[in-house]
Design an enzyme around this catalytic site. Structure first.
Site, PDB file in Angstrom:
ATOM      1  N   ARG A 266       0.892  -1.135  -0.030  1.00  0.00           N
ATOM      2  CA  ARG A 266       0.175   0.073  -0.058  1.00  0.00           C
ATOM      3  C   ARG A 266       0.833   1.231  -0.026  1.00  0.00           C
ATOM      4  NH1 ARG A 266      -1.978   0.786   5.673  1.00  0.00           N
ATOM      5  NH2 ARG A 266      -0.336   2.710   5.587  1.00  0.00           N
ATOM      6  N   HIS A 270      -3.448   4.354   4.997  1.00  0.00           N
ATOM      7  CA  HIS A 270      -4.410   3.523   4.932  1.00  0.00           C
ATOM      8  C   HIS A 270      -5.796   4.065   4.640  1.00  0.00           C
ATOM      9  CE1 HIS A 270      -7.276   0.318   6.851  1.00  0.00           C
ATOM     10  NE2 HIS A 270      -7.864   1.559   7.266  1.00  0.00           N
ATOM     11  N   TYR A 279       4.367   5.877  11.340  1.00  0.00           N
ATOM     12  CA  TYR A 279       4.910   4.418  11.783  1.00  0.00           C
ATOM     13  C   TYR A 279       5.682   3.693  10.495  1.00  0.00           C
ATOM     14  CZ  TYR A 279       0.431   3.572   8.922  1.00  0.00           C
ATOM     15  OH  TYR A 279      -0.380   3.545   7.914  1.00  0.00           O
TER      16      TYR A 279
HETATM   17  C1  LIG Z   1     -14.090  -5.980  12.844  1.00  0.00           C
HETATM   18  C2  LIG Z   1     -13.348  -4.726  12.656  1.00  0.00           C
HETATM   19  N1  LIG Z   1     -12.118  -4.584  13.584  1.00  0.00           N
HETATM   20  C3  LIG Z   1     -11.485  -3.313  13.343  1.00  0.00           C
HETATM   21  C4  LIG Z   1     -11.764  -2.341  12.240  1.00  0.00           C
HETATM   22  C5  LIG Z   1     -11.063  -1.362  12.147  1.00  0.00           C
HETATM   23  N2  LIG Z   1     -10.166  -1.204  10.941  1.00  0.00           N
HETATM   24  C6  LIG Z   1     -10.401  -0.798   9.774  1.00  0.00           C
HETATM   25  S1  LIG Z   1      -9.377  -1.171   8.614  1.00  0.00           S
HETATM   26  C7  LIG Z   1      -8.417  -2.011   9.826  1.00  0.00           C
HETATM   27  C8  LIG Z   1      -7.221  -2.852   9.137  1.00  0.00           C
HETATM   28  C9  LIG Z   1      -7.172  -3.671   7.999  1.00  0.00           C
HETATM   29  O1  LIG Z   1      -6.068  -4.346   7.667  1.00  0.00           O
HETATM   30  P1  LIG Z   1      -6.028  -5.237   6.299  1.00  0.00           P
HETATM   31  O2  LIG Z   1      -6.770  -6.289   6.640  1.00  0.00           O
HETATM   32  O3  LIG Z   1      -4.593  -5.459   6.067  1.00  0.00           O
HETATM   33  O4  LIG Z   1      -6.617  -4.569   5.117  1.00  0.00           O
HETATM   34  P2  LIG Z   1      -6.081  -3.020   4.489  1.00  0.00           P
HETATM   35  O5  LIG Z   1      -6.714  -1.946   5.090  1.00  0.00           O
HETATM   36  O6  LIG Z   1      -4.614  -3.116   4.333  1.00  0.00           O
HETATM   37  O7  LIG Z   1      -6.445  -3.103   2.990  1.00  0.00           O
HETATM   38  C10 LIG Z   1      -8.979  -2.186  10.914  1.00  0.00           C
HETATM   39  C11 LIG Z   1      -8.245  -2.860  12.111  1.00  0.00           C
HETATM   40  C12 LIG Z   1     -12.974  -2.782  11.494  1.00  0.00           C
HETATM   41  N3  LIG Z   1     -13.120  -2.057  10.530  1.00  0.00           N
HETATM   42  N4  LIG Z   1     -13.866  -3.743  11.725  1.00  0.00           N
END
Ligand SMILES: Cc1ncc(C[n+]2csc(CCOP(=O)(O)OP(=O)(O)O)c2C)c(N)n1
Ligand SMILES: [Mg+2]
Length: 371
Positions: A266, A270, A279
């Site tokens: 990425r 985020h 970070y």
């Molecule tokens: C069940 C849940 N827990 C926490 C969150 C908060 N949250 C949003 S994005 C994220 C990280 C996701 O990372 P990843 O699965 O690697 O996907 P990326 O964003 O890198 O595409 C989190 C913890 C959420 N949306 N849903």
């Protein structure tokens, strides 16, 4: 004492472990596992993939700009992940059904999204960003990993109907730590559901590095569930296409689920609400800039004498045109009246819903009398 967390491998080793067809400098290499799946792909098809990735990057940049200008509440950029999204989505049949996360702008693009479809949800105009039935893509999922369960449920339906479809779900490296994703994999394996799991390992889950999600390559977990997997270089669009064709063929031919881990990065934050400089190191970002998926395909096509000025100009025009239409669609959206939120909740009206509508209407009216 906090646990010692060591990354599985450094970035170079990490990619060495994944299957690829194009090296970062654009050299085509043989790969006995993937080659048979792209034997038909000629220069024209590669140019079409290049065009898709350039248009997607432009859509993504426009999304960021619209958010910065106050037109969208949020945007989740996918810059750097173009090869993973385009390569895998271009392998799908129209009849397949996709269950994406919020980051899959490239997947909905490949499924035929209209310009307004990219922004509608982020602008808060409607519940779904598009018509899921028309695109055969479920609404963008914000709950991490939940869509994997929906995909498996849908795949069990496909199996029940004996339909010639595959359900496909996209999720991140962080999502692999969620119970939902693991439960989905158990159900899929136990019932031999026709579903493909696509993990986009973009190395970060907001500010958490992938090393704290898994001490082992993520694709390596799937066989433990009884699901065959492939770890592919996610910045190699040709390898992503090949890997997805393998996975789809596996699921479509009644052999059950398949799993792909696409190793990518990425490049941006985020979301537009995040500041990654807090970070992660600039050197890490720089090392991934050298593996840019668009530059990689361009290098290959240029060396093969298949990238002319006309293609580049047409591609740029197409990208600018989509971005223009996306902006116009965004700015032209008519906000629905507040009471319209009740319209799509149930297929039929009922007294509970009517009561809530009435109460909310009275609440809104209380502001008018104050004015
Ligand atoms: C069940 C849940 N827990 C926490 C969150 C908060 N949250 C949003 S994005 C994220 C990280 C996701 O990372 P990843 O699965 O690697 O996907 P990326 O964003 O890198 O595409 C989190 C913890 C959420 N949306 N849903
Ligand atoms: Mg991630």
């Amino acid at each position: 004492m906090s646990p010692q967390i060591t990354p599985i491998a450094d970035t170079e080793q990490d990619l060495e472990l994944s299957e690829r067809l194009l090296t970062p400098d654009g050299t085509r290499i043989a790969n006995p596992r993937l080659d048979p799946f792209v034997a038909d792909v000629d220069a024209a098809q590669l140019r079409a993939l290049h065009r898709d990735m350039v248009v997607l990057r432009r859509i993504d940049a426009e999304g960021v700009a619209l958010q910065r200008q106050g037109q969208l509440g949020l945007w989740a950029p996918c810059q750097g992940q173009e090869a993973t999204q385009i390569g895998t989505a271009r392998a799908l049949e129209t009849r397949d059904y996709v269950f994406p996360s919020y980051r899959e702008t490239g997947v909905i693009y490949a499924r035929g999204a209209q310009p307004g479809d990219y922004v509608r949800m982020w602008r808060g105009e409607e519940g779904a960003a598009y018509d899921p039935a028309a695109l055969r893509v479920a609404p963008l999922q914000i709950i991490i990993g939940a869509q994997t369960l929906h995909a498996v449920g849908y795949a069990l339906g496909i199996q029940h109907d004996r339909a010639d479809e595959v359900a496909v779900t996209y999720f991140g490296d962080g999502a692999t730590s969620q119970g939902d994703v693991n439960e989905a994999m158990i159900f899929a394996a136990s019932y031999g559901a026709p579903v493909v799991f696509v993990c986009q390992n973009n190395h970060w889950a907001i500010s958490e590095p992938v090393a704290v999600q898994s001490q082992y390559p993520i694709a390596g977990r799937a066989p433990g569930f009884g699901i065959p997997s492939l770890r592919v270089d996610g910045n190699d669009v040709l390898a992503c296409l090949a890997a997805m064709r393998w996975a789809l063929e596996h699921a479509r031919s009644g052999q059950g689920p398949a799993y792909i881990e696409a190793v990518t990065y990425r490049m941006g934050p985020h979301t537009t609400a995040d500041d990654p400089t807090r970070y992660r190191d600039e050197e890490e970002l720089e090392s991934w800039r050298r593996r840019d998926p668009i530059a990689r395909l361009e290098a290959y096509l240029r060396a093969a004498g298949e990238l002319d000025a006309q293609h580049l100009a047409e591609t740029q025009n197409a990208a600018d045109q989509v971005a223009k239409e996306m902006r116009a669609a965004c700015l032209g959206m008519v906000t629905r009246p507040p009471l319209a939120v009740f319209d799509g909740v149930y297929a039929e009206p009922h007294t509970g819903l009517e009561r809530q509508r009435h109460e909310y209407s009275a609440y809104l009216a209380s502001f008018e009398s104050e004015a």
